[in-house]
Design an enzyme around this catalytic site. Structure first.
Site, short mmCIF file in Angstrom:
data_model
loop_
_atom_site.label_atom_id
_atom_site.label_comp_id
_atom_site.label_asym_id
_atom_site.label_seq_id
_atom_site.Cartn_x
_atom_site.Cartn_y
_atom_site.Cartn_z
N ASN A 1 0.85 -1.24 0.05
CA ASN A 1 0.13 -0.08 0.11
C ASN A 1 0.94 1.35 -0.18
O ASN A 1 1.69 1.38 0.87
CB ASN A 1 -0.80 -0.08 1.15
CG ASN A 1 -1.96 1.18 1.28
OD1 ASN A 1 -1.25 2.24 1.01
ND2 ASN A 1 -2.99 0.87 1.65
N ARG B 1 -7.23 12.56 1.24
CA ARG B 1 -6.08 12.85 2.32
C ARG B 1 -4.73 12.32 1.80
O ARG B 1 -3.78 12.87 2.30
CB ARG B 1 -6.27 12.62 3.75
CG ARG B 1 -6.40 11.11 4.01
CD ARG B 1 -6.16 10.95 5.55
NE ARG B 1 -7.45 11.18 6.01
CZ ARG B 1 -8.13 10.45 7.17
NH1 ARG B 1 -7.62 9.67 7.57
NH2 ARG B 1 -9.41 10.75 7.48
N GLU C 1 -8.73 0.53 -2.96
CA GLU C 1 -9.57 0.39 -1.55
C GLU C 1 -10.47 1.58 -1.85
O GLU C 1 -10.21 2.78 -2.14
CB GLU C 1 -8.84 0.62 -0.43
CG GLU C 1 -7.91 -0.55 -0.04
CD GLU C 1 -7.07 -0.38 1.12
OE1 GLU C 1 -7.13 0.64 1.76
OE2 GLU C 1 -6.36 -1.20 1.52
N THR D 1 -8.28 3.07 8.49
CA THR D 1 -9.46 2.29 8.32
C THR D 1 -9.53 1.64 9.94
O THR D 1 -8.64 0.89 10.26
CB THR D 1 -9.36 1.10 7.33
OG1 THR D 1 -8.85 1.90 6.07
CG2 THR D 1 -10.82 0.61 7.18
N HIS E 1 -5.69 3.76 -1.60
CA HIS E 1 -7.09 3.92 -0.91
C HIS E 1 -7.51 5.61 -1.33
O HIS E 1 -6.82 6.30 -0.89
CB HIS E 1 -7.11 3.79 0.59
CG HIS E 1 -8.37 4.01 1.09
ND1 HIS E 1 -8.45 3.74 2.57
CD2 HIS E 1 -9.63 4.40 0.61
CE1 HIS E 1 -9.95 4.06 3.08
NE2 HIS E 1 -10.61 4.49 1.73
N HIS F 1 -3.83 -5.21 7.60
CA HIS F 1 -4.02 -4.10 8.82
C HIS F 1 -2.97 -4.37 9.73
O HIS F 1 -3.51 -5.19 10.39
CB HIS F 1 -5.24 -3.67 9.13
CG HIS F 1 -5.54 -2.39 9.27
ND1 HIS F 1 -5.40 -1.70 10.37
CD2 HIS F 1 -5.87 -1.24 8.45
CE1 HIS F 1 -5.54 -0.24 10.46
NE2 HIS F 1 -5.92 -0.15 9.23
N ARG G 1 -9.62 8.13 -0.69
CA ARG G 1 -10.61 8.52 0.40
C ARG G 1 -11.63 9.74 -0.02
O ARG G 1 -11.14 10.38 -0.98
CB ARG G 1 -10.02 8.83 1.71
CG ARG G 1 -9.11 7.59 2.22
CD ARG G 1 -8.51 8.12 3.64
NE ARG G 1 -9.53 8.12 4.67
CZ ARG G 1 -9.84 7.05 5.65
NH1 ARG G 1 -8.83 6.14 5.62
NH2 ARG G 1 -10.54 7.18 6.44
N GLU H 1 -10.75 -9.68 2.57
CA GLU H 1 -9.77 -9.35 3.23
C GLU H 1 -9.72 -9.34 4.57
O GLU H 1 -10.81 -8.63 5.15
CB GLU H 1 -9.07 -7.99 2.93
CG GLU H 1 -7.89 -7.67 3.64
CD GLU H 1 -7.26 -6.15 3.15
OE1 GLU H 1 -7.49 -6.00 2.02
OE2 GLU H 1 -6.28 -5.82 3.89
N HIS I 1 0.71 6.05 1.95
CA HIS I 1 1.67 7.16 2.86
C HIS I 1 2.71 7.75 2.04
O HIS I 1 3.31 8.70 2.57
CB HIS I 1 2.17 6.39 4.27
CG HIS I 1 1.10 6.08 4.94
ND1 HIS I 1 0.11 6.86 5.35
CD2 HIS I 1 0.89 4.99 5.81
CE1 HIS I 1 -0.77 6.42 6.06
NE2 HIS I 1 -0.51 5.10 6.49
N1 PXP Z 1 -5.95 -3.35 4.14
C1 PXP Z 1 -6.93 -2.50 4.18
C2 PXP Z 1 -8.35 -2.79 3.96
C3 PXP Z 1 -6.64 -0.97 4.91
O1 PXP Z 1 -7.47 -0.06 4.76
C4 PXP Z 1 -5.19 -0.75 5.07
C5 PXP Z 1 -4.73 0.49 5.54
O2 PXP Z 1 -4.65 1.48 4.49
C6 PXP Z 1 -4.37 -1.87 4.94
C7 PXP Z 1 -4.56 -3.08 4.61
C8 PXP Z 1 -2.71 -1.64 5.17
O3 PXP Z 1 -2.69 -1.37 6.56
P1 PXP Z 1 -1.35 -1.04 7.23
O4 PXP Z 1 -0.98 0.26 6.49
O5 PXP Z 1 -1.34 -0.89 8.82
O6 PXP Z 1 -0.16 -2.05 6.81
#
Ligand code: PXP
Length: 236
Positions: free
Chosen positions: A6, A48, A69, A100, A42, A190, A44, A150, A9
């Site tokens: 992901n 953001r 996402e 999330t 994602h 997550h 949003r 997921e 960030h």
């Molecule tokens: N899976 C989903 C559905 C999420 O919303 C997120 C966070 O955006 C992640 C995985 C990844 O989580 P993390 O950033 O804590 O690794």
């Protein structure tokens, strides 16, 4: 087990200066080069982290698998159908949350969900639902004709006591076995990081993990050494 990275960030960091760098698309290409099986972002409601233009550029650049996402809203459905990621992941979204929080409440939105997913199936876009690792949610995801679940691992990641962590891992394992038995593909994500990921290797039903924060946080620190040296080479 595959890894989907992901890159939200990277965009968060870029947005801190309203600048062009670091570029989430460059990060996605690097992650793919390093072996990521997919790129997750994602979009949003408040934009953001990644913006609409990032999504368009990611769509053009990503060659593994783009996982978008999103919240279950008409706006996101329209954008996703235009963008055509390989996969969408439905997540609950609250404006005030930092990230999330918890899985999608399928029970409360079942009928809307069924209608929402239909155009994706017709367009050949796989659908995943981010849910708590519980049997009822999995049953409803299968009934709604989702392709993937997921499993939310945030609760596992926050456990500080070994016994509690083991119990939550067992809940995830049972959920993964149940989902697979219904023909769903199973992924997890997550809060996973370098210290808590190892037990997931034993849960063979989980095909892929989706990780963002831990990897980007690690990248900043492991890359800092070379970044400082490079600047010093220029000024000295
Ligand atoms: N899976 C989903 C559905 C999420 O919303 C997120 C966070 O955006 C992640 C995985 C990844 O989580 P993390 O950033 O804590 O690794």
């Amino acid at each position: 087990m595959r890894l989907a990275v992901n890159i939200d960030h990277i965009a968060t960091l870029r947005n801190a200066r309203n600048d062009f760098e670091p570029d989430p698309v460059a990060a996605a290409l690097l992650a793919e080069k390093s072996g990521a099986a997919g790129i997750v972002c994602h979009l949003r409601e408040d934009r953001r982290h990644i913006k609409d233009t990032d999504l368009q550029r990611l769509r053009k650049a990503v060659t593994t698998k783009l996982d978008l996402e999103m919240a279950m809203t008409p706006e996101m459905q329209r954008i996703a159908l235009q963008t055509k990621p390989e996969l969408i992941t439905l997540v609950p979204e609250k404006r005030e949350e930092l990230t999330t929080e918890g899985g999608f409440n399928i029970t409360g939105h079942y009928n809307t969900l069924v209608e929402f997913l239909k155009p994706f199936k017709a367009a050949g876009i796989e659908s995943s639902i981010f849910i708590e690792p519980d049997k009822d949610s999995i049953d409803l995801a299968a009934k709604a004709d989702a392709d993937i679940v997921e499993l939310h691992t945030g609760t596992y990641a926050l456990k500080t006591n070994d016994d509690d962590r083991t119990l939550e891992l067992q809940r995830i394992r049972e959920a993964a076995i149940h989902a697979k038995s219904l023909g769903l593909k199973v992924v997890a994500g997550h809060g996973l990081n370098y210290l808590n990921i190892a037990p997931f290797k034993e849960i063979t039903e989980i095909e892929e993990v989706s990780i963002g924060h831990a990897i980007i946080a690690r990248a900043v620190l492991t890359g800092l050494d070379e970044a400082v040296r490079e600047l010093l080479r220029i000024i000295q």
